[in-house]
Motif scaffolding. Structure first.
Motif, PDB file in Angstrom:
ATOM      1  N   PHE A  29       0.771  -1.076   0.067  1.00 43.86           N
ATOM      2  CA  PHE A  29      -0.145  -0.091  -0.105  1.00 43.86           C
ATOM      3  C   PHE A  29       0.850   1.244   0.027  1.00 43.86           C
ATOM      4  O   PHE A  29       1.461   1.751   0.932  1.00 43.86           O
ATOM      5  CB  PHE A  29      -0.919  -0.032   1.203  1.00 43.86           C
ATOM      6  N   ILE A  30       0.930   1.815  -1.136  1.00 48.19           N
ATOM      7  CA  ILE A  30       1.790   2.951  -1.416  1.00 48.19           C
ATOM      8  C   ILE A  30       1.347   4.155  -1.949  1.00 48.19           C
ATOM      9  O   ILE A  30       0.558   4.073  -3.018  1.00 48.19           O
ATOM     10  CB  ILE A  30       3.135   2.662  -2.084  1.00 48.19           C
ATOM     11  N   ASN A  31       1.387   5.237  -1.386  1.00 49.06           N
ATOM     12  CA  ASN A  31       0.711   6.696  -1.800  1.00 49.06           C
ATOM     13  C   ASN A  31      -0.767   6.500  -1.905  1.00 49.06           C
ATOM     14  O   ASN A  31      -1.273   6.674  -3.083  1.00 49.06           O
ATOM     15  CB  ASN A  31       1.342   7.101  -3.210  1.00 49.06           C
ATOM     16  N   GLY A  32      -1.334   5.678  -1.160  1.00 55.07           N
ATOM     17  CA  GLY A  32      -2.939   5.405  -1.059  1.00 55.07           C
ATOM     18  C   GLY A  32      -3.392   4.488  -2.281  1.00 55.07           C
ATOM     19  O   GLY A  32      -4.638   4.179  -2.188  1.00 55.07           O
ATOM     20  N   ASP A  33      -2.599   3.738  -2.677  1.00 58.91           N
ATOM     21  CA  ASP A  33      -2.875   2.576  -3.915  1.00 58.91           C
ATOM     22  C   ASP A  33      -2.252   1.268  -3.468  1.00 58.91           C
ATOM     23  O   ASP A  33      -1.315   1.398  -2.891  1.00 58.91           O
ATOM     24  CB  ASP A  33      -2.487   3.160  -5.252  1.00 58.91           C
ATOM     25  N   PHE A  34      -3.156   0.130  -3.659  1.00 55.30           N
ATOM     26  CA  PHE A  34      -2.567  -1.392  -3.709  1.00 55.30           C
ATOM     27  C   PHE A  34      -1.782  -1.263  -4.569  1.00 55.30           C
ATOM     28  O   PHE A  34      -2.128  -1.230  -5.872  1.00 55.30           O
ATOM     29  CB  PHE A  34      -3.780  -2.040  -3.295  1.00 55.30           C
ATOM     30  N   THR A  35      -0.528  -2.157  -4.472  1.00 51.76           N
ATOM     31  CA  THR A  35       0.158  -2.404  -5.732  1.00 51.76           C
ATOM     32  C   THR A  35       1.141  -3.435  -5.526  1.00 51.76           C
ATOM     33  O   THR A  35       1.426  -3.923  -4.303  1.00 51.76           O
ATOM     34  CB  THR A  35       1.148  -1.052  -5.723  1.00 51.76           C
ATOM     35  N   ASN A 226       2.053   4.267   4.431  1.00 51.79           N
ATOM     36  CA  ASN A 226       2.437   3.292   3.413  1.00 51.79           C
ATOM     37  C   ASN A 226       2.776   2.117   4.012  1.00 51.79           C
ATOM     38  O   ASN A 226       3.410   1.971   5.162  1.00 51.79           O
ATOM     39  CB  ASN A 226       3.666   3.861   2.919  1.00 51.79           C
ATOM     40  N   ILE A 227       2.683   0.823   3.465  1.00 53.31           N
ATOM     41  CA  ILE A 227       2.525  -0.523   3.918  1.00 53.31           C
ATOM     42  C   ILE A 227       3.604  -1.293   2.870  1.00 53.31           C
ATOM     43  O   ILE A 227       3.188  -1.430   1.729  1.00 53.31           O
ATOM     44  CB  ILE A 227       1.714  -1.281   4.203  1.00 53.31           C
ATOM     45  N   VAL A 228       4.718  -1.824   3.384  1.00 56.76           N
ATOM     46  CA  VAL A 228       5.537  -2.688   2.842  1.00 56.76           C
ATOM     47  C   VAL A 228       5.627  -4.074   3.040  1.00 56.76           C
ATOM     48  O   VAL A 228       5.747  -4.031   4.304  1.00 56.76           O
ATOM     49  CB  VAL A 228       7.081  -2.083   2.229  1.00 56.76           C
ATOM     50  N   THR A 229       5.861  -5.270   2.256  1.00 57.70           N
ATOM     51  CA  THR A 229       5.775  -6.457   2.955  1.00 57.70           C
ATOM     52  C   THR A 229       7.101  -7.092   2.315  1.00 57.70           C
ATOM     53  O   THR A 229       7.677  -6.865   1.268  1.00 57.70           O
ATOM     54  CB  THR A 229       4.750  -7.229   2.349  1.00 57.70           C
ATOM     55  N   GLY A 230       7.899  -8.097   3.053  1.00 59.99           N
ATOM     56  CA  GLY A 230       8.695  -8.985   2.768  1.00 59.99           C
ATOM     57  C   GLY A 230       9.543  -9.110   3.740  1.00 59.99           C
ATOM     58  O   GLY A 230       9.242  -9.033   5.042  1.00 59.99           O
ATOM     59  N   GLU A 231      10.706  -9.592   3.531  1.00 58.29           N
ATOM     60  CA  GLU A 231      11.778 -10.129   4.624  1.00 58.29           C
ATOM     61  C   GLU A 231      12.417  -8.763   5.282  1.00 58.29           C
ATOM     62  O   GLU A 231      12.810  -7.963   4.673  1.00 58.29           O
ATOM     63  CB  GLU A 231      12.879 -10.984   3.848  1.00 58.29           C
ATOM     64  N   GLY A 232      12.701  -9.193   6.756  1.00 61.17           N
ATOM     65  CA  GLY A 232      13.201  -8.208   7.425  1.00 61.17           C
ATOM     66  C   GLY A 232      14.592  -8.001   6.877  1.00 61.17           C
ATOM     67  O   GLY A 232      15.313  -6.792   7.146  1.00 61.17           O
ATOM     68  N   SER A 233      15.435  -8.937   6.659  1.00 62.65           N
ATOM     69  CA  SER A 233      16.789  -8.894   6.386  1.00 62.65           C
ATOM     70  C   SER A 233      17.150  -8.219   5.132  1.00 62.65           C
ATOM     71  O   SER A 233      18.152  -7.893   4.974  1.00 62.65           O
ATOM     72  CB  SER A 233      17.424 -10.413   6.363  1.00 62.65           C
TER      73      SER A 233
END
Length: 500
Positions: A29-35, A226-233
């Motif tokens: 979720f970046i700048n108000g849009d799902f991507t 804004n929400i990002v997903t993935g590996e912490g490392s």
């Protein structure tokens, strides 16, 4: 979605909105849009009650972090949120809390399916508790104030301070409380006028995807969250050291927290770190043992022990040791260990097979070196379950007493004298939570003041409220979440002086 997961969802008649949410790959979720952004691939998301694959999560890239930070920075600098009238910002946060309450059943089912925790407490504590936090912090939006200063330098001056939002906050949330800990990370910064880049845990990404939709409905301007997903490392470390970030807030293990602190320090950004714990419960001979047993039920056994402040070291006065362990044994013997969506569930599964196996190694250690009062095994069948366990030991240096197990395992140790137990309780790397149990108020206060812990509860444990600051000392980290104190970490003080 695996057939066993499908049967699980059908068995408990999950809501249509939930079925949609858990059957799709959650987008960023970046700048108000799902991507999908520039994800480098996907990773399986497992359902803990069945041990089968639920969905997948996008493995975000550093380019996605760059895009999220740029969005948060542009929105912050525009002033659309940071300089919004405080009562307008307050009202949007209150609307968000209302929407969370409206959709509490949806959010609770998503969280339970994704994380495995018991559905009843998940709705009450995780979802409605988070809504309460947004309401509490919303009220502070209209109460941020500076002060005038009386100067002693020669001349005629007018001097005052302003409290301003720190800027872009990088929030890194853990898997054990995906929704609730995300709320802890973002509610205060949002009330202050900051913008957010939130990294969710790769194992539990689903509830915050649904939450993002609620922020749209509540009227959040694009780029505020804004929400990002993935590996912490990969992206967690990159986010913590990103030059476009002004503040880092992290909840997770002590080992990872140290790397986050170094990453933030690399460009002189302040960090709040809420890390591991091995919280002592100091129980004197005049304690109400029924109350103590109930407290352990909601501390170390709630959320299958996956709670950093759980009372996991039980120091019982030797004169009541046998009675104390019996009261707790009777309490946990009545707990129902089953799938999280089952309304009868008291203790759900742990998060993963790896976690289950790690806890199992501690259980074998307990069988070898201690006295297993109850539990001590892994139930047969599907899912990542661990039976609630109580182990008696008389060695304060043992790994079961010193190390964070992060499972439903309580270790009971006897003591004789007050000074002895204070030393035993403080002889640990962590200092997040602690409790003192005694009907002698003076003794309870005296011991509480000597315990090296960020929070101390008297005749209760893990009583956490939106108004009470929470955070640890020693290897449990630094800085505070919750309460008015959290606002101090997301506001900067600007001094303005004018010659008259």
């Amino acid at each position: 979605m695996h057939i066993d997961v499908e049967r699980y969802l059908n068995r408990f008649n999950v809501l249509p909105e939930v079925r949609t949410a858990v059957s799709q790959i959650p987008k960023m979720f970046i700048n108000g849009d799902f991507t999908d952004g520039q994800a480098t691939g996907t990773k399986a998301v497992m359902e803990p009650s069945t041990g089968q694959q639920l969905t997948e999560v996008l493995l975000g890239s550093t380019a996605d972090v760059d895009a999220a930070v740029a969005s948060a920075r542009a929105t912050f600098d525009s002033g659309i949120w940071s300089r919004m009238a405080p009562n307008e910002r307050q009202n949007i946060l209150l609307k968000l809390a209302d929407l969370m309450e409206r959709d509490a059943d949806i959010l609770a089912q998503i969280e339970t399916i994704d994380n495995g925790k018991a559905i009843g407490p998940c709705k009450d504590f995780d979802v409605l508790g988070s809504a309460d936090l947004f309401r509490f912090m919303a009220g502070w939006a209209t109460k941020i104030e500076g002060a005038t200063k009386s100067l002693s330098v020669p001349g005629d001056f007018f001097s005052y301070t302003l409290r301003e939002p720190i800027g872009v906050v990088a929030a890194i949330a853990p898997w054990n409380w995906p929704l609730n800990m995300s709320a802890w990370k973002i509610a205060a910064p949002l009330a202050a006028g900051c913008t957010i880049v939130l990294k969710t845990a790769a194992m539990t990404p689903l509830s915050m995807t649904y939450f993002a939709r609620l922020t749209q409905e509540a009227g959040f301007p694009p780029g505020v969250l804004n929400i990002v997903t993935g590996e912490g490392s990969v992206i967690g470390d990159y986010l913590a050291r990103h030059p476009g970030v002004d503040k880092v807030s992290f909840t997770g293990s002590t080992e990872v927290g140290k790397s986050v602190a170094l990453a933030a320090a690399s460009h002189l950004v302040p960090a709040t770190l809420e890390l591991g714990g091995k919280s002592p419960m100091v129980v004197f001979e005049d304690t109400n043992l029924d109350d103590l047993a109930e407290a352990t039920r909601w501390s170390i056994y709630f959320n299958a022990g996956q709670n950093c402040s759980a009372g996991s070291r039980l120091y019982l006065h030797r004169s009541i040791f046998d009675d104390g362990v019996k009261a707790i044994k009777d309490k946990i013997a009545a707990l129902s260990v089953c799938a999280g969506l089952d309304p009868a569930c008291d203790v759900g599964p742990v998060i993963s097979q790896g976690a289950q196996q790690s806890i199992g190694r501690y259980l074998e250690m307990g069988k070898r070196d201690g006295d297993v009062i109850f539990g001590g095994d892994l139930p047969e069948g599907p899912g990542y379950f661990v039976n609630p366990t109580l182990i008696a030991l008389d060695d304060n240096t043992h790994p079961l007493v010193q190390e964070e197990i992060f499972g439903p395992v309580l270790v009971a140790v006897p003591f004789d004298e007050e000074e002895e137990v204070i030393a035993m309780a403080n002889d640990n790397a962590y200092g997040l939570g602690a409790s003192v149990w005694s009907e002698n108020g003076a003794r309870a206060q005296r011991v509480s003041r000597q315990l090296q812990s960020g929070s101390v509860w008297i005749n209760c444990h893990d009583v956490i409220d939106s108004a009470t600051a929470f955070g640890g000392v020693k290897q449990s980290g630094y800085g505070k979440d919750l309460g008015r104190e959290q606002l101090e970490a997301v506001l900067i003080t600007k001094t303005i002086t004018m010659q008259l």
